[in-house]
Design a protein around this motif. Structure first.
Motif, PDB file in Angstrom:
ATOM      1  N   THR A  31       0.833  -1.215   0.000  1.00 43.44           N
ATOM      2  CA  THR A  31       0.000   0.000   0.000  1.00 43.44           C
ATOM      3  C   THR A  31       0.859   1.252   0.000  1.00 43.44           C
ATOM      4  O   THR A  31       0.588   2.226  -0.726  1.00 43.44           O
ATOM      5  CB  THR A  31      -0.927  -0.010   1.235  1.00 43.44           C
ATOM      6  N   HIS A  34       2.325   1.853  -3.436  1.00 43.40           N
ATOM      7  CA  HIS A  34       1.321   2.461  -4.310  1.00 43.40           C
ATOM      8  C   HIS A  34       1.180   3.951  -4.025  1.00 43.40           C
ATOM      9  O   HIS A  34       1.049   4.764  -4.942  1.00 43.40           O
ATOM     10  CB  HIS A  34      -0.039   1.775  -4.109  1.00 43.40           C
ATOM     11  N   ASP A  37       4.312   5.827  -5.322  1.00 47.75           N
ATOM     12  CA  ASP A  37       4.347   5.881  -6.796  1.00 47.75           C
ATOM     13  C   ASP A  37       3.207   6.711  -7.373  1.00 47.75           C
ATOM     14  O   ASP A  37       3.138   6.888  -8.597  1.00 47.75           O
ATOM     15  CB  ASP A  37       4.276   4.459  -7.374  1.00 47.75           C
ATOM     16  N   ARG A  39      -0.021   5.925  -7.425  1.00 45.32           N
ATOM     17  CA  ARG A  39      -1.122   5.131  -7.968  1.00 45.32           C
ATOM     18  C   ARG A  39      -2.411   5.357  -7.170  1.00 45.32           C
ATOM     19  O   ARG A  39      -3.510   5.167  -7.684  1.00 45.32           O
ATOM     20  CB  ARG A  39      -0.757   3.642  -7.946  1.00 45.32           C
ATOM     21  N   PRO A  92      -5.971  -0.754  -6.689  1.00 43.61           N
ATOM     22  CA  PRO A  92      -5.612   0.248  -7.715  1.00 43.61           C
ATOM     23  C   PRO A  92      -5.753  -0.311  -9.125  1.00 43.61           C
ATOM     24  O   PRO A  92      -5.680  -1.522  -9.348  1.00 43.61           O
ATOM     25  CB  PRO A  92      -4.154   0.564  -7.383  1.00 43.61           C
ATOM     26  N   PRO A  95      -2.013  -2.504 -10.743  1.00 49.91           N
ATOM     27  CA  PRO A  95      -1.375  -3.298  -9.687  1.00 49.91           C
ATOM     28  C   PRO A  95       0.111  -3.491  -9.961  1.00 49.91           C
ATOM     29  O   PRO A  95       0.570  -3.440 -11.103  1.00 49.91           O
ATOM     30  CB  PRO A  95      -2.132  -4.625  -9.749  1.00 49.91           C
ATOM     31  N   LEU A  96       0.863  -3.693  -8.893  1.00 47.63           N
ATOM     32  CA  LEU A  96       2.297  -3.926  -9.024  1.00 47.63           C
ATOM     33  C   LEU A  96       2.542  -5.338  -9.539  1.00 47.63           C
ATOM     34  O   LEU A  96       1.794  -6.271  -9.279  1.00 47.63           O
ATOM     35  CB  LEU A  96       2.983  -3.752  -7.668  1.00 47.63           C
TER      36      LEU A  96
END
Length: 372
Positions: A31, A34, A37, A39, A92, A95-96
């Motif tokens: 989290t 995210h 970054d 997101r 999100p 996603p990673l």
């Protein structure tokens, strides 16, 4: 032996706690990545982190509530499910790569819900949870169905099955321990009943007759002194005979057979889950010495059954020396029981020696020496 299943329970629960904590830290880090970054927004991240904290805080409590029994669903379970649902709903759009999917939170909640629900309801709930969550993630991220639904279905099945099997293992350990304790208590109770039955058979009739003749003698004391005296003479004779019978019974109870006691010790210890190894060389001992060692075997076996968590007990007799070594030493300090004190006094009176104490290797050694 009571500490053994409780230790197993703690190991199983703490292992799960560690795995859940590790998973929770992983999702918190995801989290935050995210958020860094860009997101998700700060508010978005705060809501997700709050849901994660609520879910992973409730998980250990839910696990412990459902570990010994299958309880009804509780408000805590519903609250944990809502927290997981909100966390999944805020997945999100980008996603990673190479990290666990947020759908694992929903799968984890499903696995704990399985401890509260019958199998049929768990299957229905699993279809709903995996279907809705996978459909939502596919709609938000645009991922293909086989890349979301298939792995999440397999994950849900595997994690739920693991959770149920983990609890089943604990139930088996607990039930096996309870069964062994019940067998040990039954063996002691049967011995007490046997001795009580012997005394009743010996004294029941005699004491009844003595009571009746004593009452008759009391009534005749003022009417027929001669007959009253005759009745009391019979009471005296019956009392003497009863006393002799009791002394004979007690003497027979005290005159134990060494071979029988060794065989009984093996049966009792193995019934309680302890492997029993016996190496006895006592052919040259006198009857009195064999009786003393038989008492040591009986009292030592009782001590192991009542006060230890032994899985192995070795009994060796070499000449007039007996040793009982077991691996179930109780770490709590305690005074010798009345049985061991009485045994020590009995051996000292006969010119022998006795000791019972833990060894440096973490075992418990009972040692008795008797005159050959």
């Amino acid at each position: 032996m009571a500490a053994r299943p409780e230790t197993a329970r703690k190991i199983l629960l703490y292992w799960m706690d560690a795995a859940v904590i590790l998973l929770g830290v992983m999702f918190v880090v995801i989290t935050l990545v995210h958020l860094v970054d860009g997101r998700i927004s700060t508010l978005h991240a705060a809501v997700v982190l709050t849901c994660l904290l609520a879910f992973f805080s409730l998980f250990p409590s839910l696990l412990r509530d459902a570990y010994d029994v299958r309880p009804r669903p509780t408000p805590k379970l519903v609250l944990a499910g809502l927290s997981a649902a909100v966390a999944v709903s805020l997945v999100p759009r980008q996603p990673l790569e190479g990290v666990p999917s947020w759908l694992e939170i929903g799968v984890l909640w499903l696995s704990i819900a399985a401890l509260y629900l019958p199998l049929a309801m768990t299957l229905c709930l699993g279809v709903v949870v995996v279907g809705l969550a996978s459909g939502y993630v596919m709609a938000v991220t645009g991922a293909p169905w086989y890349g979301v639904l298939v792995p999440e279905t397999l994950s849900a099945v595997a994690l739920t099955a693991a959770m149920l099997v983990w609890r089943w293992i604990w139930w088996m350990i607990r039930d096996a321990h309870d069964g062994k304790e019940a067998k040990a208590r039954l063996a002691v109770s049967e011995e007490r009943l046997r001795f009580a039955r012997d005394l009743h058979d010996l004294l029941g009739h005699s004491l009844s007759v003595i009571t009746l003749k004593s009452e008759l003698a009391a009534k005749l004391a003022t009417k027929d002194a001669g007959r009253s005296a005759a009745e009391m003479a019979q009471v005296h004779r019956l009392a003497g005979e009863s006393l002799a019978e009791v002394q004979q019974a007690v003497h027979g109870y005290q005159t134990l057979d060494l071979d029988e006691e060794l065989a009984g010790a093996r049966v009792a210890l193995e019934a309680a889950g302890a492997r029993c190894l016996i190496d006895a060389r006592a052919d040259g001992l006198s009857p009195a010495a064999r009786t003393l060692l038989a008492w040591v075997v009986r009292e030592g076996t009782t001590n192991v059954l009542k006060h230890s968590a032994a899985t192995r007990c070795a009994i060796t007799i070499d000449g007039g020396v007996l040793e009982m070594l077991n691996d179930g030493v109780d770490e709590r300090p305690s005074d010798p029981g009345s049985g061991l004190r009485g045994l020590s006094e009995r051996l000292a009176t006969a010119g022998g020696s006795f000791s019972a104490q833990p060894t440096p290797a973490g075992e418990f050694l009972l040692r008795a020496a008797v005159p050959a």
